[in-house]
Design an enzyme around this catalytic site. Structure first.
Site: not given
Ligand SMILES: *Cc1c(COP(=O)(O)O)cnc(C)c1O
Length: 395
Positions: A59, A112, A184, A209
């Site tokens: 962790r 998101y 992000d 992604k």
């Molecule tokens: C998918 C996504 C998230 C969240 O990610 P997870 O891996 O599904 O928890 C956050 N921001 C964006 C832009 C995303 O496409």
């Protein structure tokens, strides 16, 4: 590799990596161990005191996870990386690290869906205040600043509208006000956009992604610019426990090796598909930063190295035609998520953003007719044929 390579193709393969010290494995081994033995009491004490490098407990840190963290930190030009169990875990770690009771944050309106829901429905219970606004307009951000604003959070390009925010202008404003700017960067990946180089303090990704790229792992990462921010975020992450698993880290690291190749191919497809859709009589509008018709085409050229492979569009026939179309595709998969080698198509108003109330959705530009495509790495002709036959069925 420590020096900056000339090409992203090199960075994704070698950046921040070294051969496994035990046996020289070219691929980093999966250290599937929850804990690490100390040679003696003095070593255990030295590790806990941070006086000796080495691992204690997964962790807190793990060699396979470190290899992934070093790779993404290298690509983002950050101080270090912190891999998390999901993108949402990266986000919640950041929010908890920076926000206190009664503090206020400003976020991009079209984000998101869950990124916004976690603040509006959960963190608000702890007295956190927020404004999700159009961050593509810097004056609008200025107008929403409060004395207790402690965080500016951008998603650019934003999900699912593909609207951009000017990272450098936001960074200048945030710096002037002494507020951290978090970006992000999931939609671009570090191959196309490096927010820290543009002045942001922290960048985060859903590794699920583009970075992993194969629709088979959920994960996230946080990369801050400075040691101070790294220490703060690392402390919160290890205490909150949103750590990644070593096997998960290994898979994402494997995916990153082909990130530049995948981005190049999917982007090439996206540019052509955006042009094809824009010229199709049944398509009412297309939003893709690579099209001169995109309202921020010039900003995209300035802050991104490429336009990416996310696009959205609306049909002349509106919502009903859109539903017919996503039911008619054969090669594209009807699924949420994005950034995989396979093309995915979805309808945000009834799927990813269904949890955002309709008025808020519409205000954020997420119209009911909006269809989002994450363009994959298939052959362009096959993708075009698929969309063409699906469009024909909506006429
Ligand atoms: C998918 C996504 C998230 C969240 O990610 P997870 O891996 O599904 O928890 C956050 N921001 C964006 C832009 C995303 O496409």
């Amino acid at each position: 590799m420590k020096d900056k390579p000339k090409s992203e193709f090199t960075g994704v393969i070698h950046g921040g990596q070294h051969l496994d010290p035990s046996y020289g494995g070219v691929s980093v081994p999966i250290y599937q161990s929850s804990t690490f033995a100390f040679k003696n009491a003095a070593q255990g004490a030295a590790r806990f005191a941070g006086k000796e490098k080495g691992y204690i407990y997964t962790r807190i840190g793990n060699p396979t996870i470190s290899a992934l963290e070093n790779s993404v930190a290298f690509l983002e030009n950050g101080y270090g990386g912190m891999a998390t169990s999901s993108g949402m875990s990266a986000l919640t770690t950041i929010l908890i690290a920076f926000l206190d009771k009664n503090s206020h944050m400003i976020g991009t309106e079209a984000v998101y869906g869950p990124s916004r829901m976690v603040v509006e429905s959960e963190l608000s219970r702890f007295g956190i205040e927020y404004d999700y606004i159009d961050t593509s307009d810097i004056k609008n951000i200025e107008a929403h600043l409060r004395p207790n604003t402690r965080l500016l959070f951008l998603e650019t390009p934003a999900n699912p509208t593909i609207i951009l925010s000017d990272i450098r202008a936001c960074a200048d404003l945030a710096k002037k006000k002494g507020i951290p700017l978090v970006v992000d960067n999931t939609f671009s990946s570090p191959v196309l956009q490096k927010p820290l180089d543009l002045g942001a303090d922290v960048v985060m990704h859903s590794l699920t992604k583009f970075l992993n790229g194969h629709s088979d792992v959920v994960g996230g990462i946080i990369v801050p610019k400075t040691e101070e921010l790294f220490k703060r975020l690392r402390k919160v992450l290890t205490l909150m426990g949103g750590t990644m698993d070593p096997h998960q880290a290994w898979l994402v690291l494997r995916g990153i090796k082909t990130l530049a190749l995948r981005v190049e191919k999917s982007q090439e497809n996206a540019i052509k598909l955006a042009q094809f859709l824009e010229n199709h009589p049944q398509v009412k509008w297309v939003n893709y930063p690579g099209l001169p018709s995109h309202p921020q085409h010039d900003l995209a050229k300035k802050q991104m190295k490429g336009f990416g492979s996310m696009l959205c569009f609306g049909l002349q026939g509106g919502y009903d035609a859109g539903r017919k179309m996503i039911d008619a595709v054969k090669l594209c998969t009807l699924a949420v998520s994005l950034g995989g080698v396979e093309s995915l198509i979805q309808h945000p108003a009834s799927m990813t953003h269904a949890g955002v109330p309709k008025e808020k959705r519409e205000k954020a530009g997420i119209s009911d007719d909006l269809i989002r495509i994450s363009v994959g790495c298939e052959g362009y002709e096959d993708l075009k044929d698929d969309l063409e036959q699906a469009l024909a069925q909506t006429a």
